[in-house]
Design a protein around this motif. Structure first.
Motif, PDB file in Angstrom:
ATOM      1  N   VAL A 119      77.108  35.767  45.512  1.00  0.00           N
ATOM      2  CA  VAL A 119      78.256  35.301  44.718  1.00  0.00           C
ATOM      3  C   VAL A 119      77.824  34.989  43.296  1.00  0.00           C
ATOM      4  CG1 VAL A 119      79.896  33.400  44.410  1.00  0.00           C
ATOM      5  CG2 VAL A 119      79.609  34.438  46.653  1.00  0.00           C
ATOM      6  N   PHE A 120      76.702  34.267  43.162  1.00  0.00           N
ATOM      7  CA  PHE A 120      76.226  33.907  41.830  1.00  0.00           C
ATOM      8  C   PHE A 120      75.743  35.130  41.051  1.00  0.00           C
ATOM      9  CE2 PHE A 120      75.811  29.427  43.369  1.00  0.00           C
ATOM     10  CZ  PHE A 120      76.581  28.850  42.363  1.00  0.00           C
ATOM     11  N   SER A 121      75.203  36.109  41.741  1.00  0.00           N
ATOM     12  CA  SER A 121      74.784  37.343  41.062  1.00  0.00           C
ATOM     13  C   SER A 121      75.985  38.025  40.406  1.00  0.00           C
ATOM     14  CB  SER A 121      74.115  38.296  42.060  1.00  0.00           C
ATOM     15  OG  SER A 121      72.906  37.773  42.534  1.00  0.00           O
ATOM     16  N   LYS A 122      77.101  38.058  41.114  1.00  0.00           N
ATOM     17  CA  LYS A 122      78.322  38.650  40.558  1.00  0.00           C
ATOM     18  C   LYS A 122      78.857  37.819  39.403  1.00  0.00           C
ATOM     19  CE  LYS A 122      79.721  40.846  44.913  1.00  0.00           C
ATOM     20  NZ  LYS A 122      80.720  40.858  46.033  1.00  0.00           N
ATOM     21  N   LYS A 123      78.804  36.480  39.567  1.00  0.00           N
ATOM     22  CA  LYS A 123      79.279  35.605  38.497  1.00  0.00           C
ATOM     23  C   LYS A 123      78.421  35.753  37.242  1.00  0.00           C
ATOM     24  CE  LYS A 123      81.577  31.943  41.129  1.00  0.00           C
ATOM     25  NZ  LYS A 123      81.647  30.480  41.388  1.00  0.00           N
ATOM     26  N   TYR A 124      77.122  35.955  37.456  1.00  0.00           N
ATOM     27  CA  TYR A 124      76.211  36.097  36.308  1.00  0.00           C
ATOM     28  C   TYR A 124      76.557  37.344  35.498  1.00  0.00           C
ATOM     29  CZ  TYR A 124      71.901  36.670  33.630  1.00  0.00           C
ATOM     30  OH  TYR A 124      71.000  36.827  32.614  1.00  0.00           O
ATOM     31  N   SER A 125      76.873  38.411  36.196  1.00  0.00           N
ATOM     32  CA  SER A 125      77.176  39.678  35.503  1.00  0.00           C
ATOM     33  C   SER A 125      78.520  39.646  34.788  1.00  0.00           C
ATOM     34  CB  SER A 125      77.154  40.845  36.504  1.00  0.00           C
ATOM     35  OG  SER A 125      78.125  40.653  37.516  1.00  0.00           O
ATOM     36  N   THR A 126      79.405  38.724  35.192  1.00  0.00           N
ATOM     37  CA  THR A 126      80.744  38.667  34.574  1.00  0.00           C
ATOM     38  C   THR A 126      80.942  37.444  33.690  1.00  0.00           C
ATOM     39  OG1 THR A 126      81.636  37.535  36.539  1.00  0.00           O
ATOM     40  CG2 THR A 126      81.775  39.940  36.489  1.00  0.00           C
ATOM     41  N   ALA A 127      79.986  36.515  33.699  1.00  0.00           N
ATOM     42  CA  ALA A 127      80.151  35.280  32.925  1.00  0.00           C
ATOM     43  C   ALA A 127      80.146  35.562  31.431  1.00  0.00           C
ATOM     44  CB  ALA A 127      79.039  34.293  33.280  1.00  0.00           C
ATOM     45  N   SER A 128      81.133  35.004  30.741  1.00  0.00           N
ATOM     46  CA  SER A 128      81.226  35.190  29.277  1.00  0.00           C
ATOM     47  C   SER A 128      80.669  33.989  28.535  1.00  0.00           C
ATOM     48  CB  SER A 128      82.697  35.406  28.882  1.00  0.00           C
ATOM     49  OG  SER A 128      83.501  34.321  29.324  1.00  0.00           O
ATOM     50  N   ASN A 129      80.561  32.853  29.225  1.00  0.00           N
ATOM     51  CA  ASN A 129      80.057  31.625  28.631  1.00  0.00           C
ATOM     52  C   ASN A 129      78.535  31.609  28.671  1.00  0.00           C
ATOM     53  OD1 ASN A 129      79.058  28.675  28.962  1.00  0.00           O
ATOM     54  ND2 ASN A 129      81.127  28.443  28.098  1.00  0.00           N
ATOM     55  N   LEU A 130      77.892  31.383  27.518  1.00  0.00           N
ATOM     56  CA  LEU A 130      76.427  31.413  27.431  1.00  0.00           C
ATOM     57  C   LEU A 130      75.798  30.349  28.314  1.00  0.00           C
ATOM     58  CD1 LEU A 130      73.825  32.523  26.177  1.00  0.00           C
ATOM     59  CD2 LEU A 130      74.145  30.914  24.278  1.00  0.00           C
ATOM     60  N   PHE A 131      76.368  29.139  28.306  1.00  0.00           N
ATOM     61  CA  PHE A 131      75.815  28.054  29.125  1.00  0.00           C
ATOM     62  C   PHE A 131      75.854  28.419  30.603  1.00  0.00           C
ATOM     63  CE2 PHE A 131      76.525  24.103  31.598  1.00  0.00           C
ATOM     64  CZ  PHE A 131      75.301  23.484  31.354  1.00  0.00           C
ATOM     65  N   SER A 132      76.963  28.993  31.045  1.00  0.00           N
ATOM     66  CA  SER A 132      77.093  29.391  32.448  1.00  0.00           C
ATOM     67  C   SER A 132      76.077  30.463  32.806  1.00  0.00           C
ATOM     68  CB  SER A 132      78.512  29.905  32.729  1.00  0.00           C
ATOM     69  OG  SER A 132      79.461  28.882  32.571  1.00  0.00           O
ATOM     70  N   ARG A 133      75.865  31.419  31.894  1.00  0.00           N
ATOM     71  CA  ARG A 133      74.898  32.481  32.153  1.00  0.00           C
ATOM     72  C   ARG A 133      73.484  31.914  32.278  1.00  0.00           C
ATOM     73  NH1 ARG A 133      76.008  37.818  31.674  1.00  0.00           N
ATOM     74  NH2 ARG A 133      73.864  38.261  31.045  1.00  0.00           N
ATOM     75  N   ILE A 134      73.140  30.976  31.401  1.00  0.00           N
ATOM     76  CA  ILE A 134      71.810  30.357  31.460  1.00  0.00           C
ATOM     77  C   ILE A 134      71.651  29.587  32.766  1.00  0.00           C
ATOM     78  CG2 ILE A 134      70.313  28.597  30.442  1.00  0.00           C
ATOM     79  CD1 ILE A 134      71.448  29.385  27.708  1.00  0.00           C
ATOM     80  N   LEU A 135      72.678  28.798  33.122  1.00  0.00           N
ATOM     81  CA  LEU A 135      72.631  27.975  34.324  1.00  0.00           C
ATOM     82  C   LEU A 135      72.525  28.838  35.577  1.00  0.00           C
ATOM     83  CD1 LEU A 135      72.726  24.900  34.661  1.00  0.00           C
ATOM     84  CD2 LEU A 135      75.171  25.083  35.141  1.00  0.00           C
ATOM     85  N   ILE A 136      73.366  29.863  35.657  1.00  0.00           N
ATOM     86  CA  ILE A 136      73.351  30.750  36.829  1.00  0.00           C
ATOM     87  C   ILE A 136      72.051  31.543  36.890  1.00  0.00           C
ATOM     88  CG2 ILE A 136      74.466  32.737  37.924  1.00  0.00           C
ATOM     89  CD1 ILE A 136      77.117  31.707  36.750  1.00  0.00           C
ATOM     90  N   GLY A 137      71.581  31.974  35.705  1.00  0.00           N
ATOM     91  CA  GLY A 137      70.325  32.713  35.656  1.00  0.00           C
ATOM     92  C   GLY A 137      69.155  31.897  36.171  1.00  0.00           C
ATOM     93  N   LEU A 138      69.117  30.614  35.802  1.00  0.00           N
ATOM     94  CA  LEU A 138      68.056  29.731  36.293  1.00  0.00           C
ATOM     95  C   LEU A 138      68.136  29.573  37.812  1.00  0.00           C
ATOM     96  CD1 LEU A 138      68.125  26.922  33.566  1.00  0.00           C
ATOM     97  CD2 LEU A 138      66.299  28.577  33.957  1.00  0.00           C
ATOM     98  N   TYR A 139      69.364  29.454  38.315  1.00  0.00           N
ATOM     99  CA  TYR A 139      69.541  29.324  39.775  1.00  0.00           C
ATOM    100  C   TYR A 139      69.054  30.583  40.492  1.00  0.00           C
ATOM    101  CZ  TYR A 139      71.865  29.662  44.285  1.00  0.00           C
ATOM    102  OH  TYR A 139      72.124  29.854  45.616  1.00  0.00           O
ATOM    103  N   LEU A 140      69.381  31.741  39.958  1.00  0.00           N
ATOM    104  CA  LEU A 140      68.978  32.999  40.590  1.00  0.00           C
ATOM    105  C   LEU A 140      67.460  33.136  40.609  1.00  0.00           C
ATOM    106  CD1 LEU A 140      71.653  35.439  39.104  1.00  0.00           C
ATOM    107  CD2 LEU A 140      71.580  34.483  41.418  1.00  0.00           C
ATOM    108  N   ARG A 141      66.803  32.798  39.486  1.00  0.00           N
ATOM    109  CA  ARG A 141      65.345  32.891  39.443  1.00  0.00           C
ATOM    110  C   ARG A 141      64.716  31.878  40.413  1.00  0.00           C
ATOM    111  NH1 ARG A 141      67.508  35.966  36.472  1.00  0.00           N
ATOM    112  NH2 ARG A 141      67.689  36.913  38.548  1.00  0.00           N
TER     113      ARG A 141
END
Length: 287
Positions: free
Chosen positions: A175-197
């Motif tokens: 779910v988060f992988s999909k959200k990361y690819s569609t997130a337009s907010n920079l903060f959300s992308r950073i936060l989700i990216g950290l979670y994925l790693r």
């Protein structure tokens, strides 16, 4: 009292997956705070913000380097942990838990611990004139991050396997992988990216997933309850208690050395035991 105990147990992720000091100290206090906060407009993310601010103040006290200020930092760190317990419990009481809130909570936790080691390094190098403490603090900080990741991984696995939610973590990752690819907010992308790693790092220590029979949850619980308890002795709350003890003894430097040496040896031995245990357990399940 019975109602309070019932609500308290429901606010936990799973008794067997909790650290002892959380179950009997931090989480009961956090639950009382959460119950009081549930009567106000404050949100779980609002408490997470308080955790961050209190963590900054804790860093300041540690950075002063005097025994009295370090002790104040150690005491304040206990308050930080109670607040940290309260935000998740408040989310469950208000039924306002969400994935973004969990990510924010996790990020704040790591920022607070980063601040602890930063403050201790500044304080020790200032009070002793020995700048090698920066290196020891970095090693201890990285060790703490590894300890927390290992304990969190095996705790979450234990909870998932014993509650019949084996696929939950993988589903959340997808779910988060999909959200990361569609997130337009920079903060959300950073936060989700950290979670994925972070999740990918935890998967390094994973073996194959099994749940092929109705009795799997019960068997897994019986075979792994002791191990998950042993993992809890390198959990974040254990570190927080150890910081306070060393602050009382005026040997905060010893906390760094213990984290970077003894606790790493303990984690390595326990990982070998866990790996061998998993190997035997899965082999038996195949038969």
């Amino acid at each position: 009292m019975a109602k309070f105990k019932d609500e308290f147990h429901k606010s936990l992720k799973g008794i067997d997956g909790e650290e002892y000091v959380d179950t009997f100290f931090y989480r009961p206090l956090g639950f009382i705070l959460a119950k009081l906060s549930s009567l106000t407009p404050i949100t779980p993310n609002g408490i997470s913000f308080l955790v961050f601010l209190t963590g900054l103040l804790t860093t300041y006290f540690f950075s002063r380097g005097t025994p009295s200020k370090i002790l104040l930092g150690g005491i304040l760190l206990q308050i930080v942990n109670v607040l940290d317990c309260a935000d998740g419990q408040l989310a469950r009481l208000k039924n306002r838990g969400n994935q973004l809130g969990r990510l924010i909570d996790g990020l704040v936790d790591y920022l607070v611990f980063f601040g602890i080691y930063l403050g201790i390094a500044i304080g020790l190098s200032k009070s002793t004139g020995n700048h090698w403490y920066w290196l020891v603090a970095i090693l201890a900080g990285l060790s703490n991050a590894l300890h927390s990741a290992l304990f969190d991984n095996y705790r979450q696995r234990f909870i998932a396997y014993t509650t019949g939610e084996v696929r939950k973590r993988q589903d959340e990752y997808d779910v988060f992988s999909k959200k990361y690819s569609t997130a337009s907010n920079l903060f959300s992308r950073i936060l989700i990216g950290l979670y994925l790693r972070y999740t990918e790092f935890q998967q390094i220590f994973e073996r194959e997933v099994w749940q092929e029979s109705k009795d799997f949850a019960q068997i897994y619980s019986q075979k792994n309850r002791l191990l998950v308890r042993l993992w809890s002795f390198i959990g974040s709350s254990f570190h927080i208690v150890l910081v306070l003890i060393m602050a009382i003894l005026e040997r905060i430097d010893l906390y760094l050395w213990l984290t970077a040496t003894v606790m790493n040896i303990y984690a390595l031995v326990l990982y070998i035991v866990q790996w061998n245990h998993d190997r035997i357990f899965y082999m038996k399940r195949r038969k």
